[in-house]
Design a protein around this motif. Structure first.
Motif: not given
Length: 167
Positions: A142-148, A150-154, A157-167
């Protein structure tokens, strides 16, 4: 007959894996990778693991390869870029051959460990693959499943931040 079928599928898997590396066109290389994934799914069916075969086809041959092919097509690598990375193929082939020879040596000279787990063929036939996998996933792992998750969510979010154009 089953052994002949195994050798046929193994030959197709090796040839399509070799084609992944040697194709000049990245789209053809991606399609060869899909063929390799299908061969792996056939191996899962031969090992009496139909759920794993279905996951292999749906997740890897379906979703992941669609994403990879989209990225390949969006990059639109020209012939000049492909020539730039040609020298790495020879080095990769040499390293792959050395690793393959080592693996073959270890397999031929090694012995079976003889480790036995609590999941036997009889238990799988009585309870089923899905029940055993679900029980293991949501109790022991259960713990490795939840950590995985969370890592996918991070990563998303990281891909969205990098892909976002400067506002």
């Amino acid at each position: 007959m089953e052994l002949l079928f195994f050798y046929l599928v193994a030959m197709v898997a090796v040839l399509s894996g070799f084609s992944v590396v040697m194709c000049k066109n990245p789209v053809n290389s991606g399609i060869s990778l899909v063929m390799t994934f299908f061969c792996l799914a056939i191996f899962y069916v031969m090992l009496y693991a139909p759920f794993m075969a279905a996951v292999q086809v749906l997740v890897y041959a379906g979703a992941i390869m669609v994403l990879i092919l989209f990225v390949i097509m969006l990059l639109n690598l020209g012939p000049e870029m492909m020539k730039k990375f040609r020298h790495g193929v020879i080095g990769g082939a040499i390293v792959s051959a050395i690793v393959m020879l080592q693996v073959m040596m270890f397999v031929n000279r090694g012995t079976v460990a003889g480790v036995q787990g609590d999941i036997t063929k009889q238990r799988v036939l009585e309870e089923g693959h899905m029940q055993i996998m679900g029980l293991k996933l949501f109790t022991e792992f259960m713990l490795p499943f939840q950590i995985t998750g969370i890592l996918l969510l991070i990563a998303i979010v990281g891909a969205l931040v990098l892909a976002k154009k400067d506002v």
